[in-house]
Design a protein around this motif. Structure first.
Motif, PDB file in Angstrom:
ATOM      1  N   LYS A 163      69.621  -2.653  -5.920  1.00 14.92           N
ATOM      2  CA  LYS A 163      70.635  -1.924  -5.159  1.00 14.92           C
ATOM      3  C   LYS A 163      71.987  -2.606  -5.377  1.00 14.92           C
ATOM      4  O   LYS A 163      72.083  -3.828  -5.231  1.00 14.92           O
ATOM      5  N   PRO A 164      73.021  -1.853  -5.700  1.00 13.12           N
ATOM      6  CA  PRO A 164      74.346  -2.471  -5.866  1.00 13.12           C
ATOM      7  C   PRO A 164      74.770  -3.311  -4.668  1.00 13.12           C
ATOM      8  O   PRO A 164      75.409  -4.349  -4.829  1.00 13.12           O
ATOM      9  N   ASP A 165      74.423  -2.876  -3.453  1.00 15.59           N
ATOM     10  CA  ASP A 165      74.804  -3.626  -2.256  1.00 15.59           C
ATOM     11  C   ASP A 165      74.229  -5.037  -2.243  1.00 15.59           C
ATOM     12  O   ASP A 165      74.788  -5.934  -1.605  1.00 15.59           O
TER      13      ASP A 165
ATOM     14  N   MET B 146      84.877   2.320  -5.408  1.00 13.10           N
ATOM     15  CA  MET B 146      84.520   3.206  -4.313  1.00 13.10           C
ATOM     16  C   MET B 146      83.306   4.034  -4.702  1.00 13.10           C
ATOM     17  O   MET B 146      83.310   4.688  -5.736  1.00 13.10           O
ATOM     18  N   TYR B 147      82.268   3.988  -3.891  1.00 16.21           N
ATOM     19  CA  TYR B 147      81.110   4.856  -4.104  1.00 16.21           C
ATOM     20  C   TYR B 147      81.276   6.109  -3.267  1.00 16.21           C
ATOM     21  O   TYR B 147      81.877   6.094  -2.203  1.00 16.21           O
ATOM     22  N   SER B 148      80.737   7.198  -3.762  1.00 17.14           N
ATOM     23  CA  SER B 148      80.804   8.461  -3.014  1.00 17.14           C
ATOM     24  C   SER B 148      80.072   8.294  -1.685  1.00 17.14           C
ATOM     25  O   SER B 148      78.908   7.919  -1.653  1.00 17.14           O
ATOM     26  N   PRO B 149      80.742   8.536  -0.545  1.00 14.94           N
ATOM     27  CA  PRO B 149      80.124   8.305   0.762  1.00 14.94           C
ATOM     28  C   PRO B 149      78.816   9.064   0.949  1.00 14.94           C
ATOM     29  O   PRO B 149      77.929   8.598   1.627  1.00 14.94           O
ATOM     30  N   LYS B 150      78.698  10.242   0.353  1.00 15.15           N
ATOM     31  CA  LYS B 150      77.492  11.044   0.552  1.00 15.15           C
ATOM     32  C   LYS B 150      76.306  10.536  -0.248  1.00 15.15           C
ATOM     33  O   LYS B 150      75.162  10.720   0.116  1.00 15.15           O
ATOM     34  N   SER B 151      76.588   9.913  -1.385  1.00 13.32           N
ATOM     35  CA  SER B 151      75.499   9.567  -2.289  1.00 13.32           C
ATOM     36  C   SER B 151      74.708   8.368  -1.816  1.00 13.32           C
ATOM     37  O   SER B 151      73.534   8.227  -2.120  1.00 13.32           O
ATOM     38  N   GLY B 152      75.389   7.439  -1.068  1.00 12.72           N
ATOM     39  CA  GLY B 152      74.701   6.227  -0.650  1.00 12.72           C
ATOM     40  C   GLY B 152      74.242   5.411  -1.831  1.00 12.72           C
ATOM     41  O   GLY B 152      73.231   4.709  -1.769  1.00 12.72           O
TER      42      GLY B 152
ATOM     43  N   VAL C 270      68.201   1.889  -5.353  1.00 10.18           N
ATOM     44  CA  VAL C 270      67.795   1.059  -6.490  1.00 10.18           C
ATOM     45  C   VAL C 270      68.164   1.765  -7.796  1.00 10.18           C
ATOM     46  O   VAL C 270      67.797   2.922  -8.004  1.00 10.18           O
ATOM     47  N   GLN C 271      68.898   1.084  -8.644  1.00  7.62           N
ATOM     48  CA  GLN C 271      69.374   1.668  -9.888  1.00  7.62           C
ATOM     49  C   GLN C 271      69.405   0.616 -10.987  1.00  7.62           C
ATOM     50  O   GLN C 271      69.275  -0.579 -10.722  1.00  7.62           O
TER      51      GLN C 271
ATOM     52  N   TYR D  25      79.134  -6.875 -13.869  1.00  7.16           N
ATOM     53  CA  TYR D  25      78.303  -5.687 -13.674  1.00  7.16           C
ATOM     54  C   TYR D  25      79.080  -4.447 -14.097  1.00  7.16           C
ATOM     55  O   TYR D  25      80.283  -4.334 -13.859  1.00  7.16           O
ATOM     56  N   ASP D  26      78.384  -3.523 -14.719  1.00  5.05           N
ATOM     57  CA  ASP D  26      79.004  -2.304 -15.228  1.00  5.05           C
ATOM     58  C   ASP D  26      78.530  -1.119 -14.385  1.00  5.05           C
ATOM     59  O   ASP D  26      77.367  -0.733 -14.448  1.00  5.05           O
ATOM     60  N   PHE D  27      79.441  -0.544 -13.587  1.00  4.77           N
ATOM     61  CA  PHE D  27      79.096   0.567 -12.701  1.00  4.77           C
ATOM     62  C   PHE D  27      79.574   1.913 -13.233  1.00  4.77           C
ATOM     63  O   PHE D  27      79.485   2.919 -12.536  1.00  4.77           O
ATOM     64  N   VAL D  28      80.104   1.937 -14.439  1.00  2.00           N
ATOM     65  CA  VAL D  28      80.708   3.171 -14.945  1.00  2.00           C
ATOM     66  C   VAL D  28      79.712   4.321 -14.999  1.00  2.00           C
ATOM     67  O   VAL D  28      80.005   5.436 -14.563  1.00  2.00           O
ATOM     68  N   ASP D  29      78.527   4.085 -15.537  1.00  7.39           N
ATOM     69  CA  ASP D  29      77.539   5.161 -15.642  1.00  7.39           C
ATOM     70  C   ASP D  29      77.150   5.700 -14.272  1.00  7.39           C
ATOM     71  O   ASP D  29      76.956   6.911 -14.094  1.00  7.39           O
ATOM     72  N   ILE D  30      77.025   4.806 -13.299  1.00  6.02           N
ATOM     73  CA  ILE D  30      76.643   5.224 -11.953  1.00  6.02           C
ATOM     74  C   ILE D  30      77.721   6.112 -11.354  1.00  6.02           C
ATOM     75  O   ILE D  30      77.453   7.181 -10.796  1.00  6.02           O
TER      76      ILE D  30
END
Length: 343
Positions: free
Chosen positions: A280-282, A308-314, A319-320, A331-336
């Motif tokens: 989990k990113p968190d 910023m993560y989309s508030p709705k997506s959580g 786990v990703q 860490y690379d979050f671009v794809d997410i």
């Protein structure tokens, strides 16, 4: 008289054309406060799509094309030259891979803007190149006039990028111009991708891990009674050398790699796309690290390097596959982020 009318028509056409464009203004100074002394800036524009984006502006939502005044190369080099005198034997090379702006309106009728930003920088001396810094990310904004806000903040993104590039130390490995231009093919040749399994040992930084050059000697991982690893020990001619694992970037035991994160050591995997954590990113950041701060960073005129993560997506609690960049260890979050929808 005829020539005068023709000239007036041309001016009217140019004015109409300009009104349908929103030009990026690269404002302020970007002086080199780092240790590197560069003679000049070289910009290589590798963007597949040269269009930055068509966005709605103003109350009437007029669609305009966002554009550099002349070109990415000319504008960035001109901006750089205003605050950097020529000097030194090296050149600074900036490779622009992506600069893409888009806007969507959510169900709450909030305008959400996204900037896909991908830039790499290298130092050049003769025909020798060495890597300095890179950033691949997605910045997000929320504002009534989000198109205007994004365009006005692009110079802040590049300004911060230059600042971090100036302070970066070049890696020791020499690259060719082809490797500079095709970064992804270059990193795929790293030993971590070529070897079938990770090499056992202690790695104190990301570079040694991706190059698969652990600390010398046969280290044994010592654990607490509950099984939690806490240090690595090797016996060197009767003398014990101990490395606390909180100082390690990664340790590998029996071919399995474990990366040091905020929530403890997490197993490292790899596939055809790269090296990643399944988590989990968190779990990678302290609780006070707000992953949603990114939507505000431009409004204050300063850049927060948060996402910023989309508030709705959580997505922060899901786990990703979180990939690790081989050249920065980040860490690379671009794809997410690109997979998320801002509807």
């Amino acid at each position: 008289m005829k020539k005068l009318l023709q000239m007036m028509m041309v001016l009217l056409m140019l004015n109409a054309f300009a009104q349908n464009k929103e030009f990026i203004k690269l404002k302020g100074d970007i002086p080199n406060n780092g240790e590197g002394d560069y003679n000049s800036l070289i910009v290589i524009d590798k963007r597949i799509n040269k269009s930055i984006g068509f966005l709605p502006f103003g109350d009437n939502r007029e669609m305009k094309e966002v554009s550099f005044s002349k070109s990415a190369e000319e504008d960035l080099v001109g901006w750089y030259q205003k605050s950097n005198l020529k000097g030194g034997k090296q050149d600074l090379v900036l490779v622009l891979h992506n600069l893409d702006l888009s806007v969507k309106e959510t169900e709450e009728r909030k305008n959400i803007g996204r900037i896909n930003f991908s830039v790499q920088s290298f130092v050049k001396e003769g025909d020798r190149y060495r890597f300095l810094y890179k950033k691949d990310t997605v910045f997000m904004f929320s504002h009534r006039d989000v198109s205007d806000i994004m365009v006005k903040n692009i110079h802040h993104l590049f300004s911060l990028y230059f600042d971090r590039t100036y302070k970066a130390k070049p890696v020791n490995y020499i690259l060719s111009i082809d490797e500079v231009s095709d970064y992804k093919s270059y990193v795929r040749n790293f030993p971590v991708f070529k070897n079938e399994v990770f090499k056992d040992g202690i790695y104190l930084d990301y570079n040694s891990f991706f190059r698969q050059t652990p600390e010398e000697g046969n280290y044994v991982i010592e654990r607490f009674e509950e099984g939690k690893p806490y240090r690595a020990v090797k016996n060197d001619n009767g003398k014990k050398k101990k490395i606390p694992l909180h100082k390690a970037y990664v340790f590998v035991e029996n071919g399995k790699a474990y990366k040091n994160t905020f929530s403890g050591f997490q197993e490292v995997f790899k596939n055809e796309k790269g090296v990643f954590l399944l988590t989990k990113p968190d779990s990678l950041f302290p609780p006070q690290y707000d992953l949603k701060l990114g939507l505000m960073f431009g409004l204050a005129g300063a850049i927060a390097d948060a996402i910023m993560y989309s508030p709705k997506s959580g997505s922060g609690k899901t786990v990703q596959e979180i990939y690790i960049d081989p050249m920065t260890g980040q860490y690379d979050f671009v794809d997410i982020l690109n997979a998320e929808k801002t509807e």
